[in-house]
Design an enzyme around this catalytic site. Structure first.
Site, PDB file in Angstrom:
ATOM      1  N   GLU A  65       0.812  -1.220   0.000  1.00  0.00           N
ATOM      2  CA  GLU A  65       0.000   0.000   0.000  1.00  0.00           C
ATOM      3  C   GLU A  65       0.843   1.267   0.000  1.00  0.00           C
ATOM      4  O   GLU A  65       0.532   2.236  -0.696  1.00  0.00           O
ATOM      5  CB  GLU A  65      -0.965   0.002   1.200  1.00  0.00           C
ATOM      6  N   HIS A 134     -11.701  -5.042   7.618  1.00  0.00           N
ATOM      7  CA  HIS A 134     -12.444  -4.880   6.368  1.00  0.00           C
ATOM      8  C   HIS A 134     -13.684  -4.008   6.534  1.00  0.00           C
ATOM      9  O   HIS A 134     -14.525  -3.961   5.635  1.00  0.00           O
ATOM     10  CB  HIS A 134     -12.897  -6.252   5.840  1.00  0.00           C
TER      11      HIS A 134
END
Lengths: 333, 358
Positions: A65, A134
């Site tokens: 990321e 999530h």
């Protein structure tokens, strides 16, 4: 359905259409992220785009990321307008340093010589029964960082135009997509929607007029807020629902105007209430609208705990009942 | 490219030329006049560095990161660059900036605190200082990807230290650059120290091995040998421009000064160690080389010294002439486009300042 009626499309498809339009309009726009190419993203938001625009425009990246955002910075130096996908909200933290230390600051640091027109798409929020990391709502971290713009769409038409407006902005934009609403359909006539002439990116919108209390929501909770207003109306109470749309900057004019008319304010978001977006808004409204307020401002949101396991998330996420309970308090406090 | 454990050296400490089978050809065109110019560059930037350090001691700069000892690593690599190449430095690459043509007065605002940068990156194809360790290596990788997407023929170099190789961003940058064959030279100045931490705390392996794990060619070069650094950097840049992707260069050198002017290296290293690296001084060996070739007269030495002094005086003047920016400029450029919060805060603070004037 008559031929003239706008199509009803899912929000996720609208983001896809907006990305396609942005890619077609400007060859400096490139998409990058994990699994966004052949797979079309884990939510299929980039479905078909690599096949259409090629792997130099829609780039599958290594699983890193910070690397996605950091290389986007370099591409912006080179004149590109990268659109980065962070696969899930809870995965953005490894990129946090590049976002807040580099993306947010380079325009200021270089006295305006280098622009960072980077859009960072983040499917965010809970309600899909996922495992940990999530379902988070990290928008507050980014709204607290100068140099970033933070927005969240809540319906298909906005999703289509707002993503294009975010990409067209010369500033970096954190674009929070309400993942549990990806499949929710709304009216969106892409042929008629021109992003340049659409509702401004940083303007809040009254999505349901009302007279008794203002309910301020954004992203996934706009739908919940509208449901709550409908229930309240059946009970004789008129809730004005305002879709914030932009978290940074805040459209205080629209917010204050609504509160001055209704005299009451409830703010709901999924992120924990403590130090959250609602706290900032409450402070500003209390300064600007103090003498118009009939009751203390109420906030509804997540608790000061890590996001709970899926079987408990209904207790964490604001729902119609918790929102209506807060509304009731503004009449009894 | 070469044996991982070998250190490429073209000029010995005694100023004698070595022939290297792989790299000597990259400096075949470099004659004694060119070497004298490299010598002059090193003398000038050492003088500038001393002047800036003095300015900090005199309270004119908030901080300075001295490059003493690293002149060859920076000059040799930067003089290998073409005008359309782009450099992403850390915060110690004053000599690289000098070679890129950055004005001396533009070196000062960042350290004096009158600006967050001193120059326009697009004007010199060099980014301004990056303080977050290793962050700039990712920017280089991304820029290099863009060069490829553009079908351009330029290359990118990024500077970082041995400590930075412990950072995740450097690992990710090497991964991206290698996977996308980005034309990036990862130029690590292994100056032995990350503030007080020795290089042995960063890795048990040799620093140059870091690049090997990403499938890119790696070179270990004597960072105090300006000619060797020039040669290996030219080789890496050429490979990058030919589509060969990234190269990792470990320039073995030594930071002879403190990490910054706030640091005290006497707490963590020995005088013996420092003396050894003075013996390997990058300027002295080139002086010996030039003198033995009869390419450096007393007149040359004086002219170069005068040039260095003039540059230092210009640096000092540029520093002292910097004015504090106007208060309201703090709101400038936070965003590229109008932002209602900034507009509101600007209005409110201007109104507040007006009350003080009244």
């Amino acid at each position: 359905m008559s031929a003239a009626a706008p199509a009803r499309v899912p929000l996720g498809k609208a983001v896809n259409a907006g990305l396609r339009k942005a890619l077609a309009d400007d060859d400096k726009v490139i998409l990058m992220g994990e699994d966004i190419g052949k797979l079309g993203g884990v939510f299929r938001i980039t479905d078909g785009l690599q096949a259409e625009f090629g792997d130099k425009r829609v780039i599958d990246t290594p699983l890193a990321e910070s690397g996605i955002i950091g290389t986007a910075v370099g591409l912006a130096f080179r004149g590109y307008r990268p659109v980065c996908e962070i696969q899930f909200d809870g995965f953005i933290y490894p990129a946090f340093d590049q976002i807040v230390s580099q993306v947010a600051k380079l325009h200021h640091r270089t006295a305006g010589a280098v622009k960072m027109p980077i859009t960072i798409r983040v499917p965010f929020g809970g309600g899909i029964g996922a495992v940990e990391h999530h379902s988070e709502s990290p928008e507050g971290y980014f709204a607290a960082t100068a140099g970033l713009r933070v927005v969240s769409c809540s319906n298909a038409a906005d999703a289509y135009t707002m993503i294009q407006q975010a990409i067209a902005s010369d500033d970096p934009v954190l674009f929070f997509e309400p993942k549990r609403r990806y499949w929710e359909k709304g009216e969106a006539d892409f042929a008629a929607l021109d992003a340049a002439e659409a509702y401004p990116l940083h303007k809040a919108r009254v999505v349901r007029p009302g007279t008794d209390v203002t309910l301020l929501v954004y992203g996934p909770l706009v739908t919940t807020g509208l449901q709550a207003a409908k229930v309240a109306a059946e009970e004789g109470r008129s809730i004005e629902v305002v879709d914030l749309r932009s978290i940074s900057p805040l459209d205080m004019d629209t917010i204050a105007d609504s509160v001055r008319r209704t005299g009451r304010l409830v703010i709901a978001h999924e992120a924990p209430v403590f130090m959250g977006v609602g706290a900032e808004i409450a402070a500003r409204v209390s300064t600007e609208c103090f003498y118009h307020l009939e009751a203390p401002i109420r906030r509804v949101g997540g608790f000061a705990i890590p996001y709970p396991p899926a079987k408990l998330e209904q207790h964490f996420l604001p729902d119609v009942d918790r929102i209506l309970d807060a509304v009731d308090h503004t009449f009894t406090d | 490219m070469s044996d991982l454990d070998e250190i490429v050296q073209l000029v010995t400490i005694a100023g004698e030329r070595h022939i290297h089978p792989d790299f000597s050809t990259y400096v075949d065109d470099v004659d004694m006049a060119d070497i004298r110019k490299l010598y002059e560059d090193m003398v000038v930037v050492r003088r500038l560095d001393a002047e800036a350090t003095a300015l900090q001691r005199q309270g004119q700069l908030g901080l300075w990161a001295p490059l003493l000892g690293q002149e060859a690593a920076q000059i040799g690599s930067a003089r290998a660059l073409e005008a359309d190449d782009f450099a992403f430095p850390s915060y110690r690459e004053h000599a690289v900036a000098y070679c890129r043509g950055v004005q001396l007065k533009e070196l000062m605002p960042f350290w004096r605190g009158t600006s967050l940068s001193g120059w326009d990156p697009n004007k010199y194809n060099m980014a301004t200082p990056a303080i977050i360790i290793g962050a700039q290596t990712l920017h280089a990788a991304g820029y290099g990807m863009g060069v490829n997407f553009d079908g351009a023929n330029s290359a990118v170099i990024t500077y970082f230290g041995d400590g930075a190789t412990s950072q995740g961003d450097v690992a990710e940058a090497m991964g991206f650059a290698a996977s996308f064959a980005a034309p990036v030279v990862f130029f690590c100045q292994n100056n032995q120290w990350a503030i007080s931490e020795p290089v042995t705390l960063q890795t048990k392996a040799q620093i140059s091995h870091r690049g090997h794990g990403y499938g890119m060619p790696t070179v270990r070069v004597d960072g105090n040998d300006v000619l060797a650094v020039l040669a290996v950097t030219r080789a890496a840049l050429e490979l990058a421009r030919e589509g060969g992707g990234p190269t990792f260069i470990e320039a073995v050198t030594y930071r002879r000064g403190p990490h910054t002017t706030s640091d005290d290296p006497t707490r963590y290293r020995t005088a013996e160690d420092e003396a050894e690296w003075i013996r390997r001084d990058p300027i002295e060996r080139i002086r010996l080389l030039l003198e033995s070739a009869g390419a450096l007269s007393e007149g040359d030495v004086k002219a170069i010294g005068d040039h260095a002094d003039a540059a230092a005086a210009e640096l000092r003047r540029g520093c002292l002439e910097l004015e504090d920016p106007p208060a309201m400029s703090i709101f400038d450029d936070a965003y590229a486009e109008p932002h209602s919060l900034i507009d509101a805060e600007r209005r409110e603070y201007a109104a507040y300042l007006d009350t003080l004037d009244a």
